[in-house]
Design a protein around this motif. Structure first.
Motif, PDB file in Angstrom:
ATOM      1  N   ASP A  89      21.530  27.883  25.055  1.00  0.00           N
ATOM      2  CA  ASP A  89      20.407  27.142  24.447  1.00  0.00           C
ATOM      3  C   ASP A  89      20.666  25.639  24.318  1.00  0.00           C
ATOM      4  OD1 ASP A  89      19.804  30.020  23.767  1.00  0.00           O
ATOM      5  OD2 ASP A  89      18.057  29.034  22.910  1.00  0.00           O
ATOM      6  N   LEU A  90      21.926  25.235  24.456  1.00  0.00           N
ATOM      7  CA  LEU A  90      22.210  23.795  24.447  1.00  0.00           C
ATOM      8  C   LEU A  90      22.774  23.358  25.803  1.00  0.00           C
ATOM      9  CD1 LEU A  90      22.300  21.072  23.041  1.00  0.00           C
ATOM     10  CD2 LEU A  90      24.508  21.700  22.065  1.00  0.00           C
ATOM     11  N   ASP A  91      23.945  23.882  26.153  1.00  0.00           N
ATOM     12  CA  ASP A  91      24.601  23.399  27.380  1.00  0.00           C
ATOM     13  C   ASP A  91      23.761  23.707  28.620  1.00  0.00           C
ATOM     14  OD1 ASP A  91      26.580  22.766  25.593  1.00  0.00           O
ATOM     15  OD2 ASP A  91      27.848  24.476  26.100  1.00  0.00           O
ATOM     16  N   GLY A  92      23.229  24.932  28.693  1.00  0.00           N
ATOM     17  CA  GLY A  92      22.417  25.304  29.859  1.00  0.00           C
ATOM     18  C   GLY A  92      21.168  24.458  29.971  1.00  0.00           C
ATOM     19  N   VAL A  93      20.565  24.178  28.817  1.00  0.00           N
ATOM     20  CA  VAL A  93      19.334  23.364  28.801  1.00  0.00           C
ATOM     21  C   VAL A  93      19.641  21.938  29.276  1.00  0.00           C
ATOM     22  CG1 VAL A  93      17.609  22.337  27.260  1.00  0.00           C
ATOM     23  CG2 VAL A  93      18.187  24.762  27.046  1.00  0.00           C
ATOM     24  N   ILE A  94      20.733  21.379  28.783  1.00  0.00           N
ATOM     25  CA  ILE A  94      21.096  20.005  29.184  1.00  0.00           C
ATOM     26  C   ILE A  94      21.396  19.960  30.684  1.00  0.00           C
ATOM     27  CG2 ILE A  94      22.790  18.156  28.927  1.00  0.00           C
ATOM     28  CD1 ILE A  94      23.259  19.128  26.051  1.00  0.00           C
ATOM     29  N   THR A  95      22.157  20.931  31.165  1.00  0.00           N
ATOM     30  CA  THR A  95      22.513  20.951  32.590  1.00  0.00           C
ATOM     31  C   THR A  95      21.257  21.037  33.450  1.00  0.00           C
ATOM     32  OG1 THR A  95      24.515  22.108  31.991  1.00  0.00           O
ATOM     33  CG2 THR A  95      23.971  22.112  34.304  1.00  0.00           C
ATOM     34  N   PHE A  96      20.311  21.888  33.015  1.00  0.00           N
ATOM     35  CA  PHE A  96      19.071  22.018  33.783  1.00  0.00           C
ATOM     36  C   PHE A  96      18.275  20.715  33.748  1.00  0.00           C
ATOM     37  CE2 PHE A  96      14.477  23.087  33.816  1.00  0.00           C
ATOM     38  CZ  PHE A  96      14.387  23.390  35.176  1.00  0.00           C
ATOM     39  N   ASP A 133      17.068  16.733  21.388  1.00  0.00           N
ATOM     40  CA  ASP A 133      17.553  15.345  21.392  1.00  0.00           C
ATOM     41  C   ASP A 133      18.258  15.026  22.718  1.00  0.00           C
ATOM     42  OD1 ASP A 133      16.570  15.189  18.844  1.00  0.00           O
ATOM     43  OD2 ASP A 133      18.520  15.284  17.855  1.00  0.00           O
ATOM     44  N   ALA A 134      19.038  15.981  23.194  1.00  0.00           N
ATOM     45  CA  ALA A 134      19.777  15.742  24.444  1.00  0.00           C
ATOM     46  C   ALA A 134      18.810  15.581  25.617  1.00  0.00           C
ATOM     47  CB  ALA A 134      20.743  16.908  24.703  1.00  0.00           C
ATOM     48  N   VAL A 135      17.786  16.415  25.680  1.00  0.00           N
ATOM     49  CA  VAL A 135      16.821  16.310  26.785  1.00  0.00           C
ATOM     50  C   VAL A 135      16.056  14.985  26.688  1.00  0.00           C
ATOM     51  CG1 VAL A 135      14.755  17.325  27.828  1.00  0.00           C
ATOM     52  CG2 VAL A 135      16.626  18.808  27.098  1.00  0.00           C
ATOM     53  N   ALA A 136      15.765  14.559  25.459  1.00  0.00           N
ATOM     54  CA  ALA A 136      15.042  13.285  25.281  1.00  0.00           C
ATOM     55  C   ALA A 136      15.853  12.108  25.804  1.00  0.00           C
ATOM     56  CB  ALA A 136      14.700  13.087  23.816  1.00  0.00           C
ATOM     57  N   SER A 137      17.172  12.249  25.837  1.00  0.00           N
ATOM     58  CA  SER A 137      18.009  11.130  26.293  1.00  0.00           C
ATOM     59  C   SER A 137      18.239  11.155  27.810  1.00  0.00           C
ATOM     60  CB  SER A 137      19.352  11.145  25.561  1.00  0.00           C
ATOM     61  OG  SER A 137      20.109  12.245  26.011  1.00  0.00           O
TER      62      SER A 137
END
Ligand SMILES: NC(=O)c1ccc[n+]([C@@H]2O[C@H](COP(=O)([O-])OP(=O)(O)OC[C@H]3O[C@@H](n4cnc5c(N)ncnc54)[C@H](OP(=O)(O)O)[C@@H]3O)[C@@H](O)[C@H]2O)c1
Length: 221
Positions: A89-96, A133-137
C-alpha cells in the motif's frame, strides 16, 4: 488524441471495474494492466503486462502512457504483517506512480481510503496518507485521490468482517449525511466510474474526492 492508460490492481474489485470501463470508453485506444496475475478476460484494447510490485517500470518501458490508475492494496490480515501491508500500500504504490510518470503519464488517479492521513494514529490510515503524499511529490500535472469508505461489491474471496460492514452500510447509508457523508459505503462500480471521470475532467496537482465528490464525479457514459 488517442490516450493510453495503465492500471495497477486490475485483478482486484475496484481495479477490475476500472479496467473494464476504460476499455469500453472511446477516449482510450489502449488499456495496459500491470500485475502478478492474469486478468482472466480479454478486450481488443487490453494489453496485459506481468509485473511484480518492484518491476512496474520494466513492464512499461516500451509503452508510453498518458494516464494511470492505481487500485493496488491489501489488508493487514491478508498481508500477514504491518511491514508486508506497507510493502503493497505504500512501496508498491510509489513504485507504480514513478513508473507511470516515467512512461509519460500526466494524469494519475489513486484509490486511497477515507481517513487517510500521514499523521493518523491508525497504521492503515497513516500508510494510506503517506502513499498519497508520496504520489503527490512524483510530479503529475493532475492527481486525483479517491477516498472511499467501505466498498460494496462481489468478491471471490471471503471477507466475513467486511461482509458484515457491507450489510450494515447498505442499510444505514442514507442516514450518513453532512459530516458523516465521507464515511458512507459505496459500490466499487461507483468508485471505478469516478476514477474514469477524474481522468476526463480537468484537474489539479492534487484534489481529493470523498463520497459526495466520488458520486458527482462519475463518468456515466
Ligand atoms: N475494501 C474496502 O472496503 C476498501 C475501503 C476503502 C479503501 N479501499 C482501498 O481501495 C483500493 C482498492 O481496493 P479493492 O478492495 O478493490 O482491492 P482488492 O480487490 O483487494 O485488489 C487489490 C489489488 O492489489 C493487488 N495486490 C495486492 N497485494 C499485492 C502484492 N503483494 N503484489 C502485487 N499485487 C498485489 C491485487 O493483485 P492480486 O489479484 O494478484 O492479489 C489486486 O489487483 C485499495 O487501495 C484499498 O485499500 C478498500
Amino acid at each position: 488524441m488517442a490516450r493510453t492508460v495503465v492500471v495497477a490492481g486490475a485483478t482486484g474489485l475496484v481495479g477490475g471495474h476500472v479496467a473494464r470501463r476504460l476499455c469500453a470508453h472511446a477516449a482510450w485506444s489502449r488499456v495496459v494492466v500491470v500485475g502478478r496475475r492474469p486478468l482472466g478476460w480479454s478486450h481488443p484494447k487490453l494489453v496485459e503486462r506481468a509485473a511484480e510490485l518492484t518491476s512496474f517500470s520494466a513492464a512499461l518501458a516500451d509503452l508510453p502512457v498518458t494516464d494511470a490508475v492505481c487500485a493496488l492494496g491489501t489488508t493487514h490480515k491478508k498481508a500477514g504483517s504491518k511491514e508486508a501491508f506497507r510493502a503493497v500500500d505504500l512501496d508498491g504504490v510509489i513504485t507504480f506512480a514513478r513508473a507511470a510518470r516515467a512512461a509519460g503519464a500526466e494524469r494519475f488517479v489513486l484509490v486511497s481510503a477515507v481517513g487517510a492521513s500521514a499523521s493518523s494514529p491508525s497504521h492503515y490510515s497513516k500508510v494510506k496518507g503517506l502513499a498519497e503524499d508520496a504520489v503527490a511529490s512524483v510530479g503529475f500535472a493532475e492527481l486525483t485521490v479517491l477516498r472511499p469508505s467501505v466498498l460494496f461489491g462481489e468478491r471471490s474471496e471471503a471477507r466475513p468482517l467486511e461482509a458484515a460492514a457491507i450489510r450494515v452500510g447498505r442499510w444505514t447509508g442514507g442516514l450518513m449525511v453532512g459530516p458523516l457523508a465521507p464515511y458512507r459505503g459505496i459500490e466499487a462500480e461507483d468508485v471505478a466510474a469516478a476514477a474514469v471521470g477524474a481522468l476526463l475532467r480537468p484537474g489539479s496537482a492534487r484534489r481529493v474526492w470523498t463520497y459526495t465528490e466520488l458520486m458527482a464525479g462519475r463518468e456515466v457514459a
